[in-house]
Design a protein around this motif. Sequence first.
Motif, mmCIF file in Angstrom:
data_model
loop_
_atom_site.group_PDB
_atom_site.id
_atom_site.type_symbol
_atom_site.label_atom_id
_atom_site.label_comp_id
_atom_site.label_asym_id
_atom_site.label_seq_id
_atom_site.Cartn_x
_atom_site.Cartn_y
_atom_site.Cartn_z
ATOM 1 N N PHE A 150 0.831 -1.200 0.000
ATOM 2 C CA PHE A 150 0.000 0.000 0.000
ATOM 3 C C PHE A 150 0.870 1.255 0.000
ATOM 4 O O PHE A 150 0.674 2.154 -0.817
ATOM 5 C CB PHE A 150 -0.941 0.012 1.213
ATOM 6 N N ARG A 151 1.805 1.331 0.929
ATOM 7 C CA ARG A 151 2.676 2.511 1.021
ATOM 8 C C ARG A 151 3.402 2.764 -0.298
ATOM 9 O O ARG A 151 3.433 3.896 -0.786
ATOM 10 C CB ARG A 151 3.681 2.343 2.155
ATOM 11 N N ASP A 152 3.966 1.732 -0.879
ATOM 12 C CA ASP A 152 4.721 1.907 -2.119
ATOM 13 C C ASP A 152 3.827 2.410 -3.255
ATOM 14 O O ASP A 152 4.204 3.320 -3.996
ATOM 15 C CB ASP A 152 5.407 0.603 -2.519
ATOM 16 N N MET A 153 2.629 1.824 -3.393
ATOM 17 C CA MET A 153 1.738 2.274 -4.457
ATOM 18 C C MET A 153 1.247 3.700 -4.176
ATOM 19 O O MET A 153 1.244 4.543 -5.072
ATOM 20 C CB MET A 153 0.543 1.334 -4.623
ATOM 21 N N HIS B 31 2.671 6.084 -2.485
ATOM 22 C CA HIS B 31 3.749 7.052 -2.694
ATOM 23 C C HIS B 31 4.090 7.221 -4.170
ATOM 24 O O HIS B 31 4.544 8.291 -4.577
ATOM 25 C CB HIS B 31 4.980 6.654 -1.894
ATOM 26 N N SER B 32 3.856 6.210 -4.974
ATOM 27 C CA SER B 32 4.119 6.364 -6.410
ATOM 28 C C SER B 32 3.028 7.201 -7.078
ATOM 29 O O SER B 32 3.284 7.890 -8.062
ATOM 30 C CB SER B 32 4.249 5.000 -7.092
ATOM 31 N N ILE B 33 1.813 7.158 -6.550
ATOM 32 C CA ILE B 33 0.689 7.920 -7.118
ATOM 33 C C ILE B 33 0.646 9.335 -6.536
ATOM 34 O O ILE B 33 0.336 10.294 -7.227
ATOM 35 C CB ILE B 33 -0.641 7.171 -6.898
ATOM 36 N N VAL B 34 0.938 9.495 -5.264
ATOM 37 C CA VAL B 34 1.061 10.747 -4.506
ATOM 38 C C VAL B 34 -0.278 11.350 -4.095
ATOM 39 O O VAL B 34 -0.563 11.479 -2.919
ATOM 40 C CB VAL B 34 1.933 11.801 -5.232
ATOM 41 N N TRP B 35 -1.107 11.763 -5.028
ATOM 42 C CA TRP B 35 -2.341 12.484 -4.710
ATOM 43 C C TRP B 35 -3.493 11.514 -4.512
ATOM 44 O O TRP B 35 -3.677 10.590 -5.297
ATOM 45 C CB TRP B 35 -2.679 13.494 -5.808
ATOM 46 N N MET C 5 -11.672 8.799 7.793
ATOM 47 C CA MET C 5 -11.441 9.237 6.418
ATOM 48 C C MET C 5 -11.251 8.002 5.558
ATOM 49 O O MET C 5 -10.683 7.014 6.006
ATOM 50 C CB MET C 5 -10.173 10.090 6.298
ATOM 51 N N SER C 6 -11.701 8.109 4.316
ATOM 52 C CA SER C 6 -11.408 7.095 3.321
ATOM 53 C C SER C 6 -10.457 7.741 2.311
ATOM 54 O O SER C 6 -10.741 8.829 1.796
ATOM 55 C CB SER C 6 -12.691 6.629 2.641
ATOM 56 N N VAL C 7 -9.342 7.078 2.062
ATOM 57 C CA VAL C 7 -8.282 7.612 1.214
ATOM 58 C C VAL C 7 -8.129 6.672 0.026
ATOM 59 O O VAL C 7 -7.908 5.477 0.207
ATOM 60 C CB VAL C 7 -6.954 7.709 2.000
ATOM 61 N N SER C 8 -8.251 7.209 -1.190
ATOM 62 C CA SER C 8 -8.230 6.370 -2.381
ATOM 63 C C SER C 8 -7.276 6.934 -3.426
ATOM 64 O O SER C 8 -7.312 8.131 -3.726
ATOM 65 C CB SER C 8 -9.643 6.280 -2.966
ATOM 66 N N TYR C 9 -6.454 6.065 -3.977
ATOM 67 C CA TYR C 9 -5.488 6.421 -5.010
ATOM 68 C C TYR C 9 -5.825 5.687 -6.296
ATOM 69 O O TYR C 9 -6.233 4.523 -6.263
ATOM 70 C CB TYR C 9 -4.074 6.002 -4.587
ATOM 71 N N TRP C 10 -5.585 6.348 -7.431
ATOM 72 C CA TRP C 10 -5.784 5.731 -8.740
ATOM 73 C C TRP C 10 -4.696 6.237 -9.681
ATOM 74 O O TRP C 10 -4.379 7.429 -9.692
ATOM 75 C CB TRP C 10 -7.150 6.097 -9.318
ATOM 76 N N PRO D 56 -3.228 5.995 -13.925
ATOM 77 C CA PRO D 56 -3.712 5.685 -15.282
ATOM 78 C C PRO D 56 -3.532 4.220 -15.693
ATOM 79 O O PRO D 56 -4.226 3.746 -16.575
ATOM 80 C CB PRO D 56 -2.892 6.625 -16.172
ATOM 81 N N THR D 57 -2.642 3.495 -15.036
ATOM 82 C CA THR D 57 -2.481 2.056 -15.299
ATOM 83 C C THR D 57 -3.578 1.234 -14.630
ATOM 84 O O THR D 57 -3.588 0.022 -14.739
ATOM 85 C CB THR D 57 -1.129 1.576 -14.752
ATOM 86 N N HIS D 58 -4.478 1.908 -13.923
ATOM 87 C CA HIS D 58 -5.556 1.315 -13.137
ATOM 88 C C HIS D 58 -5.060 0.638 -11.870
ATOM 89 O O HIS D 58 -5.793 -0.128 -11.248
ATOM 90 C CB HIS D 58 -6.441 0.383 -13.968
ATOM 91 N N ASP D 59 -3.824 0.949 -11.458
ATOM 92 C CA ASP D 59 -3.392 0.565 -10.120
ATOM 93 C C ASP D 59 -4.219 1.382 -9.146
ATOM 94 O O ASP D 59 -4.388 2.599 -9.330
ATOM 95 C CB ASP D 59 -1.913 0.883 -9.899
ATOM 96 N N THR D 60 -4.756 0.731 -8.134
ATOM 97 C CA THR D 60 -5.541 1.431 -7.123
ATOM 98 C C THR D 60 -5.180 0.906 -5.744
ATOM 99 O O THR D 60 -4.827 -0.268 -5.577
ATOM 100 C CB THR D 60 -7.055 1.248 -7.318
ATOM 101 N N CYS D 61 -5.279 1.791 -4.776
ATOM 102 C CA CYS D 61 -5.166 1.368 -3.388
ATOM 103 C C CYS D 61 -6.007 2.309 -2.537
ATOM 104 O O CYS D 61 -6.239 3.463 -2.911
ATOM 105 C CB CYS D 61 -3.720 1.300 -2.912
ATOM 106 N N SER D 62 -6.496 1.778 -1.430
ATOM 107 C CA SER D 62 -7.340 2.588 -0.560
ATOM 108 C C SER D 62 -7.099 2.212 0.893
ATOM 109 O O SER D 62 -6.693 1.088 1.197
ATOM 110 C CB SER D 62 -8.817 2.418 -0.909
ATOM 111 N N ALA D 63 -7.359 3.191 1.755
ATOM 112 C CA ALA D 63 -7.230 2.999 3.195
ATOM 113 C C ALA D 63 -8.428 3.649 3.870
ATOM 114 O O ALA D 63 -8.717 4.821 3.621
ATOM 115 C CB ALA D 63 -5.936 3.625 3.709
#
Length: 164
Positions: A11-14, A16-20, A70-75, A77-84
Amino acid sequence: MNSLVRVAPAFRDMAHSIVWASVATVDPDGRPRTRILHPIWEWDGTDLTGWIATVPTPIKRAHLDAHPEMSVSYWAPTHDTCSADCAAQWHTDDETRKAVWDKFLHGPEPVGYDPRIIPMWADGPTTEQFAVLRLRPYRLRVMAGTVMTKAEGEPLVWRERETA
């Protein structure tokens, strides 16, 4: 179910690669609101902690006073996603604000940055416009885009405790 030791670093690695991230809170009347924020995550081998440097607006304060989650969601363009999904807690003491300021200032690229680029934070971490949110995840999900686009692998999911 996956273990936190397996899911948290992924999760952390993905993240941090997406950032926002799109971050959702819920107001006192139960209505959700999203915003874009820039968390930084720390994994010490046992606990995952998220930190958000933010302006403590009356809306954010009201939402988190009513529902301190809080719900935190990252996406990507490769469709990699992660959420916390996380418990969230305000920190406005100078010691924590300075420490989190330094986490961003000295953080790894691309997640690290100099917080002084935000005009209202030009006076540093003790300005009234600078506050910190500490995030403690109780659910994590990490899914490589290839799970969806090529049916390769499966999402990693961790929950603090199972619910009935």
